[in-house]
Design a protein around this motif. Sequence first.
Motif, mmCIF file in Angstrom:
data_model
loop_
_atom_site.group_PDB
_atom_site.id
_atom_site.type_symbol
_atom_site.label_atom_id
_atom_site.label_comp_id
_atom_site.label_asym_id
_atom_site.label_seq_id
_atom_site.Cartn_x
_atom_site.Cartn_y
_atom_site.Cartn_z
ATOM 1 N N VAL A 16 0.850 -1.184 0.000
ATOM 2 C CA VAL A 16 0.000 0.000 0.000
ATOM 3 C C VAL A 16 0.889 1.239 0.000
ATOM 4 O O VAL A 16 1.810 1.344 0.804
ATOM 5 N N ASP A 17 0.608 2.152 -0.933
ATOM 6 C CA ASP A 17 1.390 3.390 -0.976
ATOM 7 C C ASP A 17 0.521 4.630 -0.798
ATOM 8 O O ASP A 17 0.975 5.745 -0.953
ATOM 9 N N GLY A 18 -0.746 4.413 -0.469
ATOM 10 C CA GLY A 18 -1.652 5.531 -0.252
ATOM 11 C C GLY A 18 -2.416 5.960 -1.487
ATOM 12 O O GLY A 18 -3.339 6.758 -1.392
ATOM 13 N N SER A 19 -2.061 5.419 -2.648
ATOM 14 C CA SER A 19 -2.770 5.784 -3.871
ATOM 15 C C SER A 19 -4.139 5.100 -3.906
ATOM 16 O O SER A 19 -4.380 4.116 -3.203
ATOM 17 N N GLU A 20 -5.038 5.643 -4.727
ATOM 18 C CA GLU A 20 -6.373 5.048 -4.859
ATOM 19 C C GLU A 20 -6.288 3.600 -5.300
ATOM 20 O O GLU A 20 -7.014 2.747 -4.782
ATOM 21 N N SER A 21 -5.409 3.320 -6.246
ATOM 22 C CA SER A 21 -5.324 1.953 -6.756
ATOM 23 C C SER A 21 -4.805 0.982 -5.694
ATOM 24 O O SER A 21 -5.259 -0.160 -5.622
ATOM 25 N N SER A 22 -3.901 1.422 -4.845
ATOM 26 C CA SER A 22 -3.413 0.519 -3.801
ATOM 27 C C SER A 22 -4.474 0.283 -2.729
ATOM 28 O O SER A 22 -4.582 -0.814 -2.190
ATOM 29 N N VAL A 23 -5.281 1.295 -2.456
ATOM 30 C CA VAL A 23 -6.380 1.120 -1.495
ATOM 31 C C VAL A 23 -7.420 0.168 -2.073
ATOM 32 O O VAL A 23 -7.939 -0.709 -1.366
ATOM 33 N N ARG A 24 -7.719 0.298 -3.362
ATOM 34 C CA ARG A 24 -8.648 -0.644 -4.010
ATOM 35 C C ARG A 24 -8.098 -2.060 -3.961
ATOM 36 O O ARG A 24 -8.834 -3.017 -3.705
ATOM 37 N N ALA A 25 -6.801 -2.202 -4.200
ATOM 38 C CA ALA A 25 -6.181 -3.531 -4.152
ATOM 39 C C ALA A 25 -6.279 -4.127 -2.757
ATOM 40 O O ALA A 25 -6.560 -5.322 -2.594
ATOM 41 N N LEU A 26 -6.070 -3.311 -1.736
ATOM 42 C CA LEU A 26 -6.175 -3.779 -0.361
ATOM 43 C C LEU A 26 -7.603 -4.214 -0.047
ATOM 44 O O LEU A 26 -7.824 -5.269 0.560
ATOM 45 N N ARG A 27 -8.571 -3.428 -0.473
ATOM 46 C CA ARG A 27 -9.973 -3.800 -0.237
ATOM 47 C C ARG A 27 -10.328 -5.108 -0.936
ATOM 48 O O ARG A 27 -10.997 -5.966 -0.374
ATOM 49 N N ARG A 28 -9.874 -5.241 -2.172
ATOM 50 C CA ARG A 28 -10.156 -6.468 -2.933
ATOM 51 C C ARG A 28 -9.479 -7.666 -2.273
ATOM 52 O O ARG A 28 -10.077 -8.746 -2.157
#
Length: 63
Positions: A16-28
Motif C-alpha cells: 500500500v502506498d496511499g494511492s487510490e489503486s493501492s487502497v482498491r487492491a487492499l480492499r479487494r
Amino acid sequence: MADEAEKSDSRRVVGVDGSESSVRALRRAAEIAEALSMPVEATMTWENPVMLANPPDAPPAGG
C-alpha cells in the motif's frame, strides 16, 4: 502434509502506498481473504531521500 504447510503459511500480502489503486487492491484482497478465511497483511515501505547538501536554513553539521 504439503497441504497443511501451505494452509498454515497462507496469507495475502498487499503493498500500500496511499494511492487510490493501492487502497482498491487492499480492499479487494480483504474481500478475497475473507471468502477464503485467510489473513491479509498490508505493508508499506519507503526509503529516506539522500541529502547531498544542507538546506540553507539548517544548522551546521555537527552542531
